[in-house]
Design an enzyme around this catalytic site. Structure first.
Site, short mmCIF file in Angstrom:
data_model
loop_
_atom_site.label_atom_id
_atom_site.label_comp_id
_atom_site.label_asym_id
_atom_site.label_seq_id
_atom_site.Cartn_x
_atom_site.Cartn_y
_atom_site.Cartn_z
CG ASP A 36 -2.04 -1.06 1.07
OD1 ASP A 36 -2.36 -1.41 -0.10
OD2 ASP A 36 -2.55 -1.54 2.08
CB SER A 81 -10.29 -2.25 -5.84
OG SER A 81 -9.46 -2.28 -4.74
CD GLU A 112 -20.48 -4.54 5.16
OE1 GLU A 112 -19.57 -5.03 4.46
OE2 GLU A 112 -21.62 -4.33 4.75
CE LYS A 114 -9.47 -4.64 2.96
NZ LYS A 114 -9.86 -5.44 1.81
CD GLU A 170 -12.92 -10.96 0.32
OE1 GLU A 170 -13.81 -10.36 -0.32
OE2 GLU A 170 -11.72 -10.68 0.22
CE LYS A 311 -5.39 -2.92 3.09
NZ LYS A 311 -4.63 -3.92 2.50
S1 IVH Z 1 -17.35 -4.10 -0.32
C1 IVH Z 1 -17.13 -1.84 -4.66
N1 IVH Z 1 -17.12 -5.26 2.00
O1 IVH Z 1 -11.85 -6.00 0.03
C2 IVH Z 1 -16.32 -2.73 -3.77
N2 IVH Z 1 -15.40 -5.58 0.40
O2 IVH Z 1 -9.98 -3.98 -0.80
C3 IVH Z 1 -17.19 -3.30 -2.73
N3 IVH Z 1 -13.62 -7.09 1.16
O3 IVH Z 1 -12.63 -6.15 -3.38
C4 IVH Z 1 -16.46 -4.14 -1.79
N4 IVH Z 1 -14.46 -7.50 3.15
O4 IVH Z 1 -12.77 -8.33 -1.99
C5 IVH Z 1 -16.56 -5.06 0.79
N5 IVH Z 1 -17.07 -6.24 4.10
C6 IVH Z 1 -16.52 -6.05 2.90
C7 IVH Z 1 -15.30 -6.66 2.53
C8 IVH Z 1 -14.76 -6.40 1.26
C9 IVH Z 1 -13.46 -7.75 2.31
C10 IVH Z 1 -12.66 -7.14 0.03
C11 IVH Z 1 -13.30 -7.19 -1.32
C12 IVH Z 1 -12.83 -5.95 -2.03
C13 IVH Z 1 -11.55 -5.67 -1.30
C14 IVH Z 1 -11.17 -4.23 -1.44
#
Ligand code: IVH
Length: 664
Positions: A36, A81, A112, A114, A170, A311
């Site tokens: 990053d 992303s 939420e 991640k 995921e 993060k």
């Molecule tokens: S929302 C328009 N919610 O993190 C993108 N993503 O770094 C909407 N990820 O590509 C993504 N937990 O693969 C969303 N609670 C969560 C998530 C999540 C993990 C991942 C996902 C995304 C990546 C981005």
């Protein structure tokens, strides 16, 4: 070239390499934070020198996980992303921007966890599961259905569903499963996976569905892509409820908050809770709740403006590097390991860390006696990030890998084409012991009663130096070993006898050819009907095989060219080991070597069942259609493979015709 121009080009190339290692190979060499940082640096340069911003930049795209051998599908709604940050200030700024954009509204955010896994999109048509696709390049991803549809808890059918629904989430692996797989690998002397995310990413992209099913994956869903008709949702929070109602596994802890400050409080709460979560959580995702506002906020080229990910910093600790110990593997490869003063990190005690190889030690100038900074991020295996220079003892000396080996009386040479030191002599007892352990292990010849303690004695008493010697052991010799009696000696003799009938891939794997692991051994068996035909294969023939690269091809060719190894093979033959592939022996010949490609979902057979049937009649499956393909078995909603088969004039069968053909 002007200096910033060069810096931009260099950073782009560097980031593209890391993107490939992360998305395609599932084998990143740097941690998320370091990655990053590189990306932020590039973004800053690109912003400062917009005139140099020519061509494509990794800052404008989402990476690409697509691989050869998979069928591609276009997402109905692109998978983007998220912009990410490690700082509270930047998170608040994100909120301020949205407040400015929507001054009349009081904004609600959904916070939420991640999940540190692999993004997936599931398509349901009229409520029925149709396929699972990876994110790919955001527009088009790989069809990974065959490795996803067996994940526990994923509904095959959902009730009261829209006509078309893309559910986003995921795929991840539990720490427990990750540790189980690694401990098996450790016992079998195979390289360990660095973290659950990489292992999950590698697993969903396995071409062998049986292997994929032997590793337990989990899934959690949090979003929706396409939805037709669209009347279904108006708020983000509602999605969770709907998904739950349809029976999807969803995130257990989410917070609906008023304003960005209170979103921040929820993130802090999440940070204290996440240690107890079963899924790996590396941050929080903050999403504007109202869909109407989301739509108005819109997107950049790679991420929504209505969401951001925060993060958590990886946990780090300082500790003393007591010594660098050298571990010896089955091929004689020497791996350096840091022996640390035990330290608490991310809930576990860390006392060892891998140092990879000589170059890594040199690059970071790591020395015994140094205070080092260790990190456990998503990394379960701790990494040594670097040394704390101010704490280096005055009499410290650079670590001399070669000299250290000499001091230990280990005669090794550095691979001319890599950074690995290898024990050159086959007479080295440690190397002999590792080779025998590997041969006897479950992923090879599965010789019961031949554990480490027995192997150690066989080698130290010079009763067995290599794998052929094992088959010359007599009961009288075994009776002289510690803890051996009539019955145990006979058991070992019987187990060795039984091992002569193992599958060809087990024997190939057991030979201990450098770079050839279990999966490659299976790929080799699929292309050669006997050890003899493998042993005479040219490098070109080997390289033409799916899954075998040039380094492995060279290594296999060199191994069989070695006169000692040829003698070894002759002795194994003399002892009656089965050198032929049973896969071929089972056939009456009609389908021997015929190549089948499966596409779409079949009405009754699963992929695994269809693959089993094909292999039982001597055929084999491939994941891509080419001129070499003999049959394409096509099910519902098959895509590009079907089109290609038509173009190449290949026989296309539906499930019924396929079963009929087998019957005949
Ligand atoms: S929302 C328009 N919610 O993190 C993108 N993503 O770094 C909407 N990820 O590509 C993504 N937990 O693969 C969303 N609670 C969560 C998530 C999540 C993990 C991942 C996902 C995304 C990546 C981005």
């Amino acid at each position: 070239m002007a200096a910033p121009d060069k810096a931009i080009a260099k950073l782009r190339a560097e980031i593209e390499t890391h993107d490939r290692l992360y998305y395609k190979d599932a084998r990143p060499t740097i941690d998320d934070q370091a990655y990053d940082r590189l990306k932020k640096e590039l973004e800053a340069l690109e912003a400062a020198y917009p005139s140099f911003d020519f061509g494509t930049s990794p800052t404008k795209s989402v990476g690409d996980d697509r691989l050869e051998g998979f069928e591609s599908y276009r997402h109905r709604v692109p998978m983007l992303s998220l912009d990410n940050t490690y700082s509270r200030e930047e998170l608040i700024e994100f909120g301020k921007r949205l407040e400015k954009r929507f001054p009349e509204q009081s904004l609600k955010y959904l916070v939420e966890p991640k999940i540190d896994g692999v993004a997936v999109s599931l398509t349901y048509e009229k409520g029925r599961f149709i396929r699972a696709v990876s994110r790919g390049n955001g527009t088009e991803g790989d069809d990974i259905s065959q490795n996803v549809r067996h994940i526990a808890g994923l509904p095959e059918q959902i009730e009261n569903a829209p006509d078309i629904l893309e559910v986003r989430g995921e795929i991840y692996m539990l720490h427990e499963e990750f540790e189980r797989i690694n401990s098996v690998r450790e016992a079998e002397d195979q390289a360990l996976y660095a973290n659950p995310r990489n292992l999950a990413a590698g697993t969903i992209k396995l071409l062998d569905p049986t292997e994929a099913r032997s590793r337990k994956l989990d899934i959690v869903l949090y979003g929706v892509g396409a939805c037709e008709p669209t009347r279904f949702f108006s708020h983000q929070a509602e999605i969770q409820e709907r998904l739950k109602g349809w029976g999807f596994p969803v995130l257990e802890n989410i917070w609906l908050t008023d304003g960005i400050e209170s979103a921040w409080s929820s993130i802090e709460e999440l940070d204290t809770l996440r240690q107890q979560f079963t899924y790996p959580t590396d941050g929080a995702v903050v999403k504007l709740d109202d869909f109407r506002l989301q739509e108005e906020a819109g997107f950049t080229s790679k991420a929504p403006r209505w969401a951001i990910s925060f993060k958590f910093e990886a946990e780090r600790a300082e500790t003393l590097l007591k010594e660098i110990s050298l571990q010896i593997g089955r091929t004689g490869a020497v791996t350096p390991v840091a022996i640390l003063e035990p330290v608490q990190l991310a809930g576990t005690t860390v006392s060892r860390a891998t140092l990879h190889n000589e170059d890594e030690i040199r690059r970071k100038d790591i020395r015994p006696g140094d205070t080092v900074l260790v990190q456990k991020a998503g990394e379960i295996i701790p990494q040594v990030l670097g040394i704390v220079e101010s704490k280096r003892p005055a009499d410290s000396q650079a670590f001399d890998f070669g000299q250290h080996l000499k001091d230990l009386g280990i005669e090794a040479e550095r691979d001319p084409d890599g950074a690995v030191w290898r024990i050159a002599s086959k007479d080295n007892p440690i190397r002999q012991q590792r080779a025998l352990q590997h041969f006897a292990s479950r992923a090879c010849m599965d010789v019961e009663n031949l554990g480490t303690a027995v192997v150690e004695q066989l080698v130290s008493r010079e009763l067995a130096k290599n794998i052929a010697d094992l088959y010359e052991l007599t009961k009288e010799q075994l009776l002289k070993l510690d803890k051996f009696a009539e019955k145990s000696a006979q058991n070992l003799i019987d187990a060795l006898e039984a091992s002569k009938q193992r599958d060809l891939w087990q024997l190939i794997h057991g030979l201990g050819i450098p770079h050839v692991g279990k999966q490659s051994a299976k790929d080799l068996e699929a292309s050669f009907d006997s050890l003899d035909s493998l042993s005479t294969a040219t490098e070109e023939q080997l390289e033409a095989i799916d899954g075998i690269g040039s380094i492995m091809a060279q290594s296999i060719h060199a191994w069989f060219a070695d006169s000692d190894n040829r003698e070894l093979i002759d002795r194994l033959r003399k002892h009656g080991l089965d050198f032929t592939s049973k896969r071929q022996q089972n056939t009456d010949g009609a389908f021997a070597d015929k190549i089948f490609v499966l596409t779409g979902s079949l009405p009754t057979l699963t992929r695994t069942e269809a693959t089993d049937l094909i292999e039982r009649v001597g055929g084999r499956t491939s994941s891509s259609v080419s001129k070499k393909t003999d049959f394409v078995i096509s099910g519902e909603s098959s895509g590009s493979k079907y089109d290609k088969a038509v173009k190449l004039g290949i026989t296309i069968l539906d499930e019924g015709a396929f079963l009929e053909l087998l019957e005949k």
